[in-house]
Scaffold this motif. Structure first.
Motif, PDB file in Angstrom:
ATOM      1  N   TYR A 286       0.801  -1.218   0.000  1.00 44.53           N
ATOM      2  CA  TYR A 286       0.000   0.000   0.000  1.00 44.53           C
ATOM      3  C   TYR A 286       0.841   1.280   0.000  1.00 44.53           C
ATOM      4  O   TYR A 286       0.310   2.364  -0.159  1.00 44.53           O
ATOM      5  CB  TYR A 286      -0.928   0.033   1.223  1.00 44.53           C
ATOM      6  N   ASN A 287       2.162   1.173   0.201  1.00 44.47           N
ATOM      7  CA  ASN A 287       3.019   2.355   0.267  1.00 44.47           C
ATOM      8  C   ASN A 287       3.403   2.831  -1.125  1.00 44.47           C
ATOM      9  O   ASN A 287       3.911   2.067  -1.939  1.00 44.47           O
ATOM     10  CB  ASN A 287       4.285   2.038   1.074  1.00 44.47           C
ATOM     11  N   GLU A 288       3.174   4.103  -1.361  1.00 41.09           N
ATOM     12  CA  GLU A 288       3.577   4.730  -2.616  1.00 41.09           C
ATOM     13  C   GLU A 288       4.080   6.124  -2.296  1.00 41.09           C
ATOM     14  O   GLU A 288       3.302   6.992  -1.918  1.00 41.09           O
ATOM     15  CB  GLU A 288       2.395   4.793  -3.594  1.00 41.09           C
ATOM     16  N   ASP A 289       5.369   6.315  -2.366  1.00 40.10           N
ATOM     17  CA  ASP A 289       5.953   7.636  -2.151  1.00 40.10           C
ATOM     18  C   ASP A 289       5.650   8.177  -0.752  1.00 40.10           C
ATOM     19  O   ASP A 289       5.295   9.338  -0.589  1.00 40.10           O
ATOM     20  CB  ASP A 289       5.438   8.589  -3.236  1.00 40.10           C
ATOM     21  N   ARG A 290       5.754   7.302   0.273  1.00 37.05           N
ATOM     22  CA  ARG A 290       5.489   7.607   1.687  1.00 37.05           C
ATOM     23  C   ARG A 290       4.009   7.901   1.964  1.00 37.05           C
ATOM     24  O   ARG A 290       3.646   8.390   3.016  1.00 37.05           O
ATOM     25  CB  ARG A 290       6.361   8.750   2.201  1.00 37.05           C
ATOM     26  N   CYS A 291       3.168   7.576   1.020  1.00 36.39           N
ATOM     27  CA  CYS A 291       1.717   7.726   1.182  1.00 36.39           C
ATOM     28  C   CYS A 291       1.085   6.347   1.276  1.00 36.39           C
ATOM     29  O   CYS A 291       1.590   5.390   0.692  1.00 36.39           O
ATOM     30  CB  CYS A 291       1.109   8.451  -0.015  1.00 36.39           C
ATOM     31  N   CYS A 292      -0.033   6.263   1.983  1.00 34.03           N
ATOM     32  CA  CYS A 292      -0.748   5.001   2.085  1.00 34.03           C
ATOM     33  C   CYS A 292      -1.892   4.998   1.092  1.00 34.03           C
ATOM     34  O   CYS A 292      -2.701   5.932   1.062  1.00 34.03           O
ATOM     35  CB  CYS A 292      -1.287   4.802   3.500  1.00 34.03           C
ATOM     36  N   CYS A 293      -1.960   3.975   0.283  1.00 33.39           N
ATOM     37  CA  CYS A 293      -2.992   3.871  -0.741  1.00 33.39           C
ATOM     38  C   CYS A 293      -4.167   3.003  -0.301  1.00 33.39           C
ATOM     39  O   CYS A 293      -5.068   2.748  -1.080  1.00 33.39           O
ATOM     40  CB  CYS A 293      -2.393   3.304  -2.027  1.00 33.39           C
ATOM     41  N   LYS A 294      -4.164   2.583   0.954  1.00 40.72           N
ATOM     42  CA  LYS A 294      -5.238   1.718   1.434  1.00 40.72           C
ATOM     43  C   LYS A 294      -6.505   2.503   1.755  1.00 40.72           C
ATOM     44  O   LYS A 294      -7.605   2.022   1.579  1.00 40.72           O
ATOM     45  CB  LYS A 294      -4.789   0.907   2.645  1.00 40.72           C
ATOM     46  N   GLY A 295      -6.355   3.712   2.269  1.00 35.40           N
ATOM     47  CA  GLY A 295      -7.523   4.517   2.613  1.00 35.40           C
ATOM     48  C   GLY A 295      -7.773   4.594   4.109  1.00 35.40           C
ATOM     49  O   GLY A 295      -8.261   5.590   4.615  1.00 35.40           O
ATOM     50  N   ASP A 296      -7.431   3.523   4.819  1.00 36.23           N
ATOM     51  CA  ASP A 296      -7.534   3.502   6.282  1.00 36.23           C
ATOM     52  C   ASP A 296      -6.584   2.430   6.798  1.00 36.23           C
ATOM     53  O   ASP A 296      -6.248   1.502   6.073  1.00 36.23           O
ATOM     54  CB  ASP A 296      -8.964   3.227   6.752  1.00 36.23           C
ATOM     55  N   ILE A 297      -6.095   2.599   8.013  1.00 37.97           N
ATOM     56  CA  ILE A 297      -5.215   1.592   8.602  1.00 37.97           C
ATOM     57  C   ILE A 297      -5.631   1.333  10.039  1.00 37.97           C
ATOM     58  O   ILE A 297      -6.420   2.085  10.611  1.00 37.97           O
ATOM     59  CB  ILE A 297      -3.716   1.996   8.571  1.00 37.97           C
ATOM     60  N   LYS A 298      -5.072   0.271  10.593  1.00 40.09           N
ATOM     61  CA  LYS A 298      -5.319  -0.074  11.986  1.00 40.09           C
ATOM     62  C   LYS A 298      -3.981  -0.276  12.689  1.00 40.09           C
ATOM     63  O   LYS A 298      -3.178  -1.102  12.268  1.00 40.09           O
ATOM     64  CB  LYS A 298      -6.156  -1.341  12.092  1.00 40.09           C
ATOM     65  N   VAL A 299      -3.762   0.504  13.755  1.00 42.72           N
ATOM     66  CA  VAL A 299      -2.575   0.338  14.581  1.00 42.72           C
ATOM     67  C   VAL A 299      -2.931  -0.659  15.680  1.00 42.72           C
ATOM     68  O   VAL A 299      -3.932  -0.491  16.370  1.00 42.72           O
ATOM     69  CB  VAL A 299      -2.106   1.680  15.187  1.00 42.72           C
ATOM     70  N   GLU A 300      -2.107  -1.699  15.820  1.00 42.32           N
ATOM     71  CA  GLU A 300      -2.328  -2.717  16.840  1.00 42.32           C
ATOM     72  C   GLU A 300      -1.302  -2.581  17.955  1.00 42.32           C
ATOM     73  O   GLU A 300      -0.244  -1.993  17.761  1.00 42.32           O
ATOM     74  CB  GLU A 300      -2.267  -4.107  16.208  1.00 42.32           C
ATOM     75  N   GLY A 301      -1.612  -3.143  19.102  1.00 49.47           N
ATOM     76  CA  GLY A 301      -0.722  -3.103  20.250  1.00 49.47           C
ATOM     77  C   GLY A 301      -1.494  -2.784  21.513  1.00 49.47           C
ATOM     78  O   GLY A 301      -1.187  -1.834  22.217  1.00 49.47           O
ATOM     79  N   ARG A 302      -2.514  -3.578  21.791  1.00 43.83           N
ATOM     80  CA  ARG A 302      -3.429  -3.338  22.909  1.00 43.83           C
ATOM     81  C   ARG A 302      -2.719  -2.985  24.213  1.00 43.83           C
ATOM     82  O   ARG A 302      -3.088  -2.043  24.887  1.00 43.83           O
ATOM     83  CB  ARG A 302      -4.323  -4.545  23.120  1.00 43.83           C
ATOM     84  N   ASP A 303      -1.673  -3.707  24.577  1.00 42.28           N
ATOM     85  CA  ASP A 303      -0.976  -3.482  25.846  1.00 42.28           C
ATOM     86  C   ASP A 303       0.361  -2.761  25.662  1.00 42.28           C
ATOM     87  O   ASP A 303       1.222  -2.826  26.536  1.00 42.28           O
ATOM     88  CB  ASP A 303      -0.748  -4.823  26.553  1.00 42.28           C
TER      89      ASP A 303
END
Length: 124
Positions: A32-49
């Motif tokens: 999804y990375n293109e020129d430091r941009c995300c082409c996915k549209g939305d992301i999810k950061v994980e790491g509950r604890d």
């Protein structure tokens, strides 16, 4: 003609009712990375604890294989919706990132565990 996201003159913080965060992504190993941009549209950061950045990761990461020469989506944007499971992060507001600007780090990562939210900030 579609503009490259990094050359856009103005950026909107909100798109409809969605909170948008400015994202810089250095994970060149992600499809999804293109020129430091995300082409996915939305992301999810994980790491509950999570207690530090190394305890987080981009759950939306998808490895850029040899057969994927470029991103799978064509919509490049620096403004993106970021869902967040990092409960200990001061920017997590109702499971959404409230930071104005974040970075996802990981370079040539081969899996999501090799990525991290470089903007994670643990409650003190």
């Amino acid at each position: 003609m579609q503009m490259k996201c990094c050359k856009m003159k103005s950026l909107m913080k909100r798109e409809g009712d969605k909170k948008m965060t400015m994202l810089d992504c250095s994970v060149t190993g992600c499809v999804y990375n293109e020129d430091r941009c995300c082409c996915k549209g939305d992301i999810k950061v994980e790491g509950r604890d999570a207690k530090n950045t190394a305890d987080t990761c981009c759950g939306s990461f998808k490895e850029r294989g040899a057969e994927a020469a470029s991103n799978v989506e064509k919509h490049m944007s620096k403004m993106i919706e970021v869902a967040c499971d990092a409960c200990n992060c001061k920017f997590n507001k109702d499971k959404k990132c409230s930071a104005e600007h974040i970075g996802i780090a990981g370079g040539d990562a081969c899996n999501s565990q090799e990525t991290e939210c470089a903007s994670f900030s643990c409650f003190s």
